[in-house]
Design a protein around this motif. Structure first.
Motif, short mmCIF file in Angstrom:
data_model
loop_
_atom_site.label_atom_id
_atom_site.label_comp_id
_atom_site.label_asym_id
_atom_site.label_seq_id
_atom_site.Cartn_x
_atom_site.Cartn_y
_atom_site.Cartn_z
N SER A 154 -59.17 -32.81 20.50
CA SER A 154 -59.37 -34.12 19.89
C SER A 154 -60.79 -34.60 20.19
N LEU A 155 -61.76 -33.96 19.57
CA LEU A 155 -63.16 -34.31 19.78
C LEU A 155 -63.83 -34.85 18.51
N LEU A 156 -63.11 -34.85 17.39
CA LEU A 156 -63.62 -35.33 16.10
C LEU A 156 -64.91 -34.61 15.71
N ASP A 157 -64.94 -33.31 15.97
CA ASP A 157 -66.11 -32.48 15.66
C ASP A 157 -65.58 -31.16 15.10
N ALA A 158 -65.56 -31.07 13.77
CA ALA A 158 -64.94 -29.91 13.12
C ALA A 158 -65.64 -28.61 13.46
N ARG A 159 -66.97 -28.64 13.49
CA ARG A 159 -67.72 -27.42 13.77
C ARG A 159 -67.41 -26.89 15.17
N ARG A 160 -67.35 -27.81 16.13
CA ARG A 160 -67.06 -27.39 17.50
C ARG A 160 -65.64 -26.83 17.60
N GLU A 161 -64.68 -27.43 16.89
CA GLU A 161 -63.32 -26.92 16.94
C GLU A 161 -63.25 -25.51 16.36
N VAL A 162 -63.93 -25.28 15.25
CA VAL A 162 -63.92 -23.94 14.65
C VAL A 162 -64.53 -22.92 15.61
N ASP A 163 -65.64 -23.27 16.21
CA ASP A 163 -66.27 -22.35 17.17
C ASP A 163 -65.35 -22.07 18.34
N LEU A 164 -64.65 -23.10 18.82
CA LEU A 164 -63.75 -22.93 19.95
C LEU A 164 -62.56 -22.07 19.60
N ARG A 165 -61.96 -22.30 18.46
CA ARG A 165 -60.76 -21.52 18.12
C ARG A 165 -61.11 -20.04 17.91
N ARG A 166 -62.34 -19.74 17.49
CA ARG A 166 -62.75 -18.35 17.33
C ARG A 166 -62.96 -17.64 18.66
N ARG A 167 -63.06 -18.40 19.74
CA ARG A 167 -63.26 -17.83 21.08
C ARG A 167 -61.97 -17.76 21.88
N LEU A 168 -60.87 -18.18 21.30
CA LEU A 168 -59.61 -18.17 22.03
C LEU A 168 -59.06 -16.76 22.18
N PRO A 169 -58.37 -16.46 23.27
CA PRO A 169 -57.73 -15.16 23.40
C PRO A 169 -56.69 -14.95 22.29
N GLN A 170 -56.45 -13.71 21.97
CA GLN A 170 -55.46 -13.37 20.96
C GLN A 170 -54.11 -13.98 21.32
N GLY A 171 -53.49 -14.67 20.34
CA GLY A 171 -52.18 -15.25 20.55
C GLY A 171 -52.18 -16.69 21.00
N VAL A 172 -53.34 -17.23 21.38
CA VAL A 172 -53.43 -18.64 21.78
C VAL A 172 -53.82 -19.46 20.55
N ARG A 173 -52.99 -20.43 20.21
CA ARG A 173 -53.20 -21.21 18.99
C ARG A 173 -54.12 -22.40 19.23
N CYS A 174 -54.76 -22.81 18.16
CA CYS A 174 -55.54 -24.05 18.17
C CYS A 174 -54.78 -25.08 17.34
N TYR A 175 -54.41 -26.20 17.97
CA TYR A 175 -53.77 -27.31 17.28
C TYR A 175 -54.83 -28.39 17.06
N THR A 176 -55.20 -28.61 15.81
CA THR A 176 -56.22 -29.63 15.60
C THR A 176 -55.69 -31.01 15.96
N GLY A 177 -56.53 -31.76 16.66
CA GLY A 177 -56.28 -33.17 16.90
C GLY A 177 -57.38 -34.00 16.27
N ASP A 178 -58.08 -33.40 15.30
CA ASP A 178 -59.23 -34.05 14.65
C ASP A 178 -58.74 -34.89 13.47
N ASP A 179 -58.61 -36.19 13.68
CA ASP A 179 -58.08 -37.07 12.65
C ASP A 179 -59.11 -37.43 11.59
N PHE A 180 -60.30 -36.82 11.67
CA PHE A 180 -61.33 -37.02 10.65
C PHE A 180 -61.44 -35.83 9.69
#
Length: 383
Positions: free
Chosen positions: A226-252
């Motif tokens: 929940s950082l309201l930064d779409a680019r940062r969320e995309v970069d972060l989810r691409r670095r997650l270990p296999q099988g760990v999900r990204c749940y967006t909390g970006d209400d923007f």
């Protein structure tokens, strides 16, 4: 039907409400995304309370709203920021909410995940923070719900650096019986969380966050960002270990993040899906068929409303969420725990009503109009 609505300058303009809501039906859980709505609590308007006294909750109305969300296939994220944790709802109230909602979920077959925090203490050492987390984690696990490890104000205040976060979260993940969701809530939602993960530099904080996950990937179902930064969320989810999900909390930026790209997508755990529940569910079912364009056509128009409700000070978005629940008929009053119904202005409410009505969110537009006129009259606006 017409209604005169005030603008930010005090001028009145005539608005013509919709006469028909969107035709939205209940349905089965989704297949392509895991989606939670962070749900609000309904205050007891008859309780003789003050803003700084323990919350008085209308349990029947609160649980009825969760059944509404479950009926549309949404999961419920319970006792989170949207439920006014730390802003009207203390740990004793949150614990009761978790027990009741988890039992209701079991009874109706609804999916539920519950917030685990440290709000039973105001401060303390990292060891005391860890003990507070442990108490709440035990209660959530005993209730049968999935745990969401929320960001801790007490840890933000006491941690000397990244190593304290690594120690506290590492300990909690090692003892968790089932995989949890880690929640990174930005300071726009809670200023006391500035510098979380040991640094105000978001790149450095991200590295620490990922270090926690990498050390215990089997204990992390996913992360809520929940950082309201779409680019940062995309970069972060691409670095997650296999099988760990990204749940967006970006209400923007949730439509594009849930839709995803050729390298992945986000699931969702969103406060805005409290008022958008049925419409969001319909959009995700369209996405389940592979129709990304249809999904975006349904969900993109909701972003203006979400950005309005979550405008700075973002932490007061709960007021708009409860306001819309009242207009939609999910509760019989516009009262909030902690007296938070006063946290937004009349022009803010007027714009929220207009945007929500334009989307067809109100099952009974005439009820929403009548209630909006009641609020306007209380502020001295005649029709």
């Amino acid at each position: 039907m017409t209604i005169r609505l005030p603008g930010v300058g005090g001028e009145l303009r005539t608005y013509v409400p919709r006469t028909e809501p969107l035709a939205l039906t209940t349905g089965a859980p989704f297949t392509s995304r895991t989606v939670f709505s962070a749900a609000h609590v309904v205050a007891d308007p008859y309780a003789d309370t003050t803003p700084d006294s323990p919350a008085a909750v209308d349990w029947d109305a609160t649980l009825a709203f969760r059944r509404h969300l479950w009926s549309h296939g949404l999961g419920v994220a319970e006792a989170m920021d949207t439920a006014q944790r730390g802003m009207g709802l203390d740990w004793a109230g949150a614990a009761e909410l978790i027990r009741r909602s988890a039992a209701e979920a079991k009874a109706v077959g609804g999916r539920i995940a519950c917030g685990v925090g440290t709000d039973q203490i105001a401060g303390g050492t990292p060891a005391e923070v860890r003990a507070a987390y442990e108490e709440q984690l035990a209660l959530v696990e005993e209730s049968g719900a999935q745990a969401i490890l929320m960001a801790s104000r007490a840890l933000a205040a006491s941690a000397a650096g990244p190593e304290d976060y690594l120690e506290v979260y590492g300990h909690l993940l090692r003892q968790a019986t089932e995989p949890v969701i880690l929640h990174w809530l930005g300071p726009m939602f809670d200023p006391a969380l500035e510098g979380y993960w040991g640094s105000s530099d978001l790149d450095a904080a991200t590295d620490t966050f990922l270090e926690v996950i990498a050390a215990h990937p089997d204990k992390v179902d996913g992360i809520k960002v929940s950082l309201l930064d779409a680019r940062r969320e995309v970069d972060l989810r691409r670095r997650l270990p296999q099988g760990v999900r990204c749940y967006t909390g970006d209400d923007f930026n949730y439509p594009e993040l849930i839709a995803g790209d050729e390298r992945g997508f986000s699931h969702a755990l969103l406060g805005i899906f409290d008022p958008l529940g049925p419409l969001a569910a319909e959009a995700v079912r369209v996405l389940d068929t592979g129709d990304v364009k249809g999904f975006r056509e349904l969900l993109d128009p909701t972003v203006d409303l979400s950005r309005h409700l979550f405008r700075p000070p973002t932490r007061f978005y709960k007021t708009g969420v409860v306001f819309l629940a009242w207009l939609a008929g999910h509760q019989g009053h516009f009262t909030m725990v902690g007296g938070l119904q006063s946290a937004r202005s009349l022009p803010h409410f007027a714009k929220a009503y207009e945007l929500a009505d334009g989307l067809g969110l109100f099952p009974r537009p005439e009820l929403a109009e009548a209630r909006m006129k009641t609020l306007l009259s209380l502020y001295g606006v005649s029709q």
